[in-house]
Design a protein around this motif. Structure first.
Motif, short mmCIF file in Angstrom:
data_model
loop_
_atom_site.label_atom_id
_atom_site.label_comp_id
_atom_site.label_asym_id
_atom_site.label_seq_id
_atom_site.Cartn_x
_atom_site.Cartn_y
_atom_site.Cartn_z
N UNK A 67 3.41 17.37 -9.60
CA UNK A 67 3.96 18.72 -9.46
C UNK A 67 5.43 18.67 -9.86
N UNK A 68 5.90 19.73 -10.53
CA UNK A 68 7.32 19.86 -10.83
C UNK A 68 7.67 21.34 -10.77
N UNK A 69 8.74 21.65 -10.06
CA UNK A 69 9.15 23.05 -9.94
C UNK A 69 10.67 23.13 -9.96
N UNK A 70 11.17 24.30 -10.30
CA UNK A 70 12.61 24.53 -10.36
C UNK A 70 13.04 25.25 -9.09
N UNK A 71 13.96 24.65 -8.35
CA UNK A 71 14.45 25.24 -7.11
C UNK A 71 15.62 26.18 -7.38
N UNK A 72 16.45 25.81 -8.36
CA UNK A 72 17.61 26.62 -8.69
C UNK A 72 18.11 26.24 -10.08
N UNK A 73 18.58 27.22 -10.83
CA UNK A 73 19.13 26.94 -12.15
C UNK A 73 20.45 27.66 -12.32
N UNK A 74 21.52 26.89 -12.37
CA UNK A 74 22.85 27.40 -12.68
C UNK A 74 23.42 26.46 -13.72
N UNK A 114 0.82 -1.20 0.00
CA UNK A 114 0.00 0.00 0.00
C UNK A 114 0.87 1.26 0.00
N UNK A 115 1.91 1.29 0.85
CA UNK A 115 2.76 2.47 0.92
C UNK A 115 3.61 2.63 -0.33
N UNK A 116 3.96 1.51 -0.97
CA UNK A 116 4.73 1.58 -2.21
C UNK A 116 3.92 2.25 -3.32
N UNK A 117 2.59 2.21 -3.20
CA UNK A 117 1.72 2.78 -4.23
C UNK A 117 1.44 4.26 -4.03
N UNK A 118 1.84 4.83 -2.89
CA UNK A 118 1.51 6.22 -2.58
C UNK A 118 2.43 7.19 -3.33
N UNK A 119 1.97 8.45 -3.43
CA UNK A 119 2.76 9.46 -4.12
C UNK A 119 4.02 9.80 -3.31
N UNK A 120 5.04 10.26 -4.02
CA UNK A 120 6.33 10.56 -3.41
C UNK A 120 6.83 11.91 -3.93
N UNK A 121 7.65 12.56 -3.12
CA UNK A 121 8.25 13.83 -3.51
C UNK A 121 9.77 13.72 -3.45
N UNK A 122 10.43 14.26 -4.47
CA UNK A 122 11.88 14.18 -4.58
C UNK A 122 12.45 15.56 -4.86
N UNK A 123 13.70 15.76 -4.45
CA UNK A 123 14.50 16.89 -4.91
C UNK A 123 15.71 16.31 -5.62
N UNK A 124 15.90 16.73 -6.86
CA UNK A 124 16.96 16.14 -7.68
C UNK A 124 17.78 17.24 -8.34
N UNK A 125 19.03 16.90 -8.62
CA UNK A 125 19.89 17.79 -9.40
C UNK A 125 20.04 17.17 -10.79
N UNK A 126 19.56 17.90 -11.80
CA UNK A 126 19.65 17.49 -13.19
C UNK A 126 20.91 18.11 -13.80
N UNK A 136 18.27 22.32 -10.26
CA UNK A 136 17.69 21.62 -9.11
C UNK A 136 16.17 21.67 -9.24
N UNK A 137 15.55 20.50 -9.17
CA UNK A 137 14.10 20.43 -9.34
C UNK A 137 13.45 19.69 -8.17
#
Length: 318
Positions: free
Chosen positions: A151-158, A59-71, A163-164
């Motif tokens: 949801x997708x947002x940009x935290x920082x762009x250099x 059940x928990x594996x099916x729930x939504x998740x939030x990540x912060x990633x560096x592309x 960073x998203x």
């Protein structure tokens, strides 16, 4: 034995299985399971289920998740992250990107899209893990799967780094998202860093490293850090049986409308086919999750958790 869910902060270098193995040693119990793999290089929230709580793993594996990633733009690899072998490099093109164009493309991934799972993943094809095939130098066709970027947002762009923050449905690979963004921009791209900040109600600021869990165990302070099964299911509305329905509930049998206390405060007013509810007996003891079946006008058990709070550590309390 502990029963419930503990919010572990998985540190880089550990596999999800490593976390489970060490927890078995710390807690001195075998019945432990994680709720979805996190790559060894990644870090962050990894809810781990204990005892009766292992019934919640799927059940928990099916729930939504939030990540912060560096592309990292201007570089693509065979693993879609910086741990892999470089396939293409185009740093100059990445540095020359118009930031507004990059932002538009990145934010354009919000919504549903078809994502092809990476070869370096634990998914199986004909009984074999894709990552094992990839390490053997083999590549097989993978079917695209529909995933949802909520949801997708940009935290920082250099540039060439962006960073998203991404909130997504189950089965979404963030490194594949990074690779897809790089392809769309024409520069190539891969994931440089990944932090999982949320799985359902479990937040990174509340998570515990394995050393901290061990220290809490030694200080007899661990119980209060374990979420009960009931707490993990609190998004499901509560339903109570009348005394005449207690036996059906105790035995895990379907319950009928006339056996439910629908006048009790908080009782749902609307029932839809497939909806799930936390079921309590007439004394207020949590027993399990039931699912409404409109065709038969009854509530059928989905998962039962008959925990005695006087017996089990980390158990649900009425």
């Amino acid at each position: 034995m502990y029963h419930g869910i503990i919010n572990v902060y998985k540190e880089p270098g550990y596999t999800s299985h490593d976390v489970v193995a060490r927890l078995r040693g710390i807690l001195k119990q075998k019945k432990i399971g994680h709720t979805g793999t996190l790559d060894p290089a990644a870090e962050g929230v990894l809810p781990v289920c204990l005892g009766m709580g292992t019934r919640l793993c799927d059940m928990l594996a099916d729930r939504t998740k939030t990540y912060e990633a560096v592309l990292l733009l201007g570089c693509s690899t065979d693993t879609q992250d910086t741990t892999g072998t470089i396939l293409t490099e185009n740093r100059e093109k990445a540095l020359a990107l118009d930031p507004e164009t990059a932002e538009k493309v990145i934010l354009g991934f919000k919504g549903d899209y078809d994502q092809i799972p990476p070869m370096y993943s634990a998914l199986k094809v004909d009984g074999k893990k894709l990552c094992d095939l990839a390490r053997a130098g083999k590549e097989v066709e993978r079917k695209a799967r529909r995933v949802q970027i909520l949801e997708i947002s940009i935290l920082n762009m250099e540039l060439p780094r962006v960073s998203i923050r991404v909130t997504c449905s189950k089965g979404t690979y963030i490194r594949t998202l990074c690779d897809d963004i790089g392809r769309e921009l024409g520069t190539g791209g891969c994931m440089e860093h990944l932090l999982r900040t949320r799985v359902d109600r479990f937040l990174v600021e509340d998570s515990l490293k394995l050393d901290e869990i061990e220290q809490l165990r030694d200080m007899d302070g661990l119980e209060e850090k374990i979420y009960t099964v009931e707490e993990a299911l609190e998004t499901y509305p509560a339903v109570y049986t009348l005394p005449e329905g207690d036996k059906n509930l105790k035995n895990g049998n379907p319950c009928f409308r006339q056996q439910l206390d629908l006048l009790r405060d908080g009782a749902p007013e609307v029932w839809e086919d497939g909806d799930r509810f936390r079921f309590y007996n007439s004394e207020g003891r949590f027993k399990g999750v039931y699912q409404y079946q409109e065709e038969k006008h009854w509530w059928k058990p989905w998962k039962m958790f008959d925990l005695d709070p006087d017996t089990f550590k980390g158990a649900a309390r009425p």
